[in-house]
Design a protein around this motif. Structure first.
Motif, PDB file in Angstrom:
ATOM      1  N   ASN A  48      -3.845  -5.029 -14.081  1.00 20.46           N
ATOM      2  CA  ASN A  48      -3.818  -3.866 -13.583  1.00 20.46           C
ATOM      3  C   ASN A  48      -5.160  -3.273 -14.345  1.00 20.46           C
ATOM      4  N   SER A  93      -2.856  13.619  -7.840  1.00 25.00           N
ATOM      5  CA  SER A  93      -3.693  13.022  -6.889  1.00 25.00           C
ATOM      6  C   SER A  93      -3.076  13.127  -5.510  1.00 25.00           C
ATOM      7  N   PHE A 152      -4.421   1.523  -5.970  1.00 23.94           N
ATOM      8  CA  PHE A 152      -3.292   1.215  -5.393  1.00 23.94           C
ATOM      9  C   PHE A 152      -3.073  -0.533  -5.502  1.00 23.94           C
ATOM     10  N   GLY A 155       3.405   4.586 -13.585  1.00 22.21           N
ATOM     11  CA  GLY A 155       3.017   5.221 -12.231  1.00 22.21           C
ATOM     12  C   GLY A 155       3.283   6.755 -12.137  1.00 22.21           C
ATOM     13  N   PHE A 164      -1.200   9.470  -1.443  1.00 18.79           N
ATOM     14  CA  PHE A 164      -1.270   8.573  -2.440  1.00 18.79           C
ATOM     15  C   PHE A 164      -0.232   8.689  -3.292  1.00 18.79           C
ATOM     16  N   THR A 165       0.136   9.704  -3.528  1.00 20.89           N
ATOM     17  CA  THR A 165       1.422   9.592  -4.721  1.00 20.89           C
ATOM     18  C   THR A 165       2.632   8.848  -3.840  1.00 20.89           C
ATOM     19  N   LEU A 201       2.531   6.907  -1.315  1.00 25.18           N
ATOM     20  CA  LEU A 201       2.295   5.429  -1.032  1.00 25.18           C
ATOM     21  C   LEU A 201       2.203   4.813  -2.362  1.00 25.18           C
ATOM     22  N   ASP A 202       1.808   5.207  -3.523  1.00 25.06           N
ATOM     23  CA  ASP A 202       1.907   4.549  -4.860  1.00 25.06           C
ATOM     24  C   ASP A 202       3.268   4.256  -5.215  1.00 25.06           C
ATOM     25  N   ALA A 259       4.046   0.437  -4.464  1.00 21.69           N
ATOM     26  CA  ALA A 259       3.216  -0.400  -5.537  1.00 21.69           C
ATOM     27  C   ALA A 259       4.134  -1.139  -6.438  1.00 21.69           C
ATOM     28  N   PHE A 311      -9.065   5.519  -3.570  1.00 23.41           N
ATOM     29  CA  PHE A 311      -7.743   5.143  -4.029  1.00 23.41           C
ATOM     30  C   PHE A 311      -7.386   3.789  -3.677  1.00 23.41           C
ATOM     31  N   HIS A 319      -2.158  -1.267  -8.981  1.00 26.30           N
ATOM     32  CA  HIS A 319      -0.987  -1.058  -9.466  1.00 26.30           C
ATOM     33  C   HIS A 319      -0.025  -2.020  -8.746  1.00 26.30           C
ATOM     34  N   ALA A 320      -0.208  -2.126  -7.633  1.00 23.12           N
ATOM     35  CA  ALA A 320       0.696  -3.375  -6.871  1.00 23.12           C
ATOM     36  C   ALA A 320       0.484  -4.840  -7.418  1.00 23.12           C
TER      37      ALA A 320
END
Length: 136
Positions: free
Chosen positions: A22, A109, A63, A100, A113-114, A116-117, A121, A59, A66-67
């Motif tokens: 990360n 954010s 991402f 996260g 994005f919040t 999706l993450d 992720a 972003f 994190h993923a």
């Protein structure tokens, strides 16, 4: 080795390696996609003040960090653990998900994005790490 000890070590190794992956991705991200001009990305306060300048491209690497951090940690933990492999991989995902959520609370954010993450992720990547480790 005692299976419990081995599983605890697997979780610790997964968390450590996942965190290194990360942070490694975060560290190189600025050299690949330059931060917006005028954005101070060296401090949390600077990020908070300049997050409105970020475009969707900024972003991508958070991402990925994190993923891929979660994926690597879950993969390694699955390989090392002696039993309960899926549970251990998902535990890695839960730990990173908590990180996260904490990050999103500390550094707001965009909503897209919040979502999706948090949805994409962590738990799905932990499951994928488990599946990839099971195949090897």
């Amino acid at each position: 080795m005692n299976p419990l000890i081995k599983n605890i070590l697997a979780v610790l190794a997964g968390l450590i390696i996942g965190s290194f992956v990360n942070m490694g991705i975060i560290m190189i991200s600025g050299s690949i996609i330059q931060p917006p001009s005028g954005a101070d990305v060296t401090t949390m306060e600077g990020l908070k003040e300049s997050i409105h300048l970020f475009e969707p491209k900024h972003f991508i690497f958070p991402f990925l960090a994190h993923a891929l951090g979660t994926l690597a940690g879950a993969f390694l933990a699955t390989l090392i653990s002696s039993n309960h492999k899926m549970k251990i991989a998902l535990l890695i995902g839960i730990f990173f998900l908590i990180g996260g959520i904490t990050n999103i609370v500390m550094l707001p954010s965009p909503t897209w994005f919040t979502i999706l993450d948090l949805v994409g992720a962590y738990i799905p990547m932990a499951w994928l790490g488990f599946k990839l480790a099971e195949r090897s």
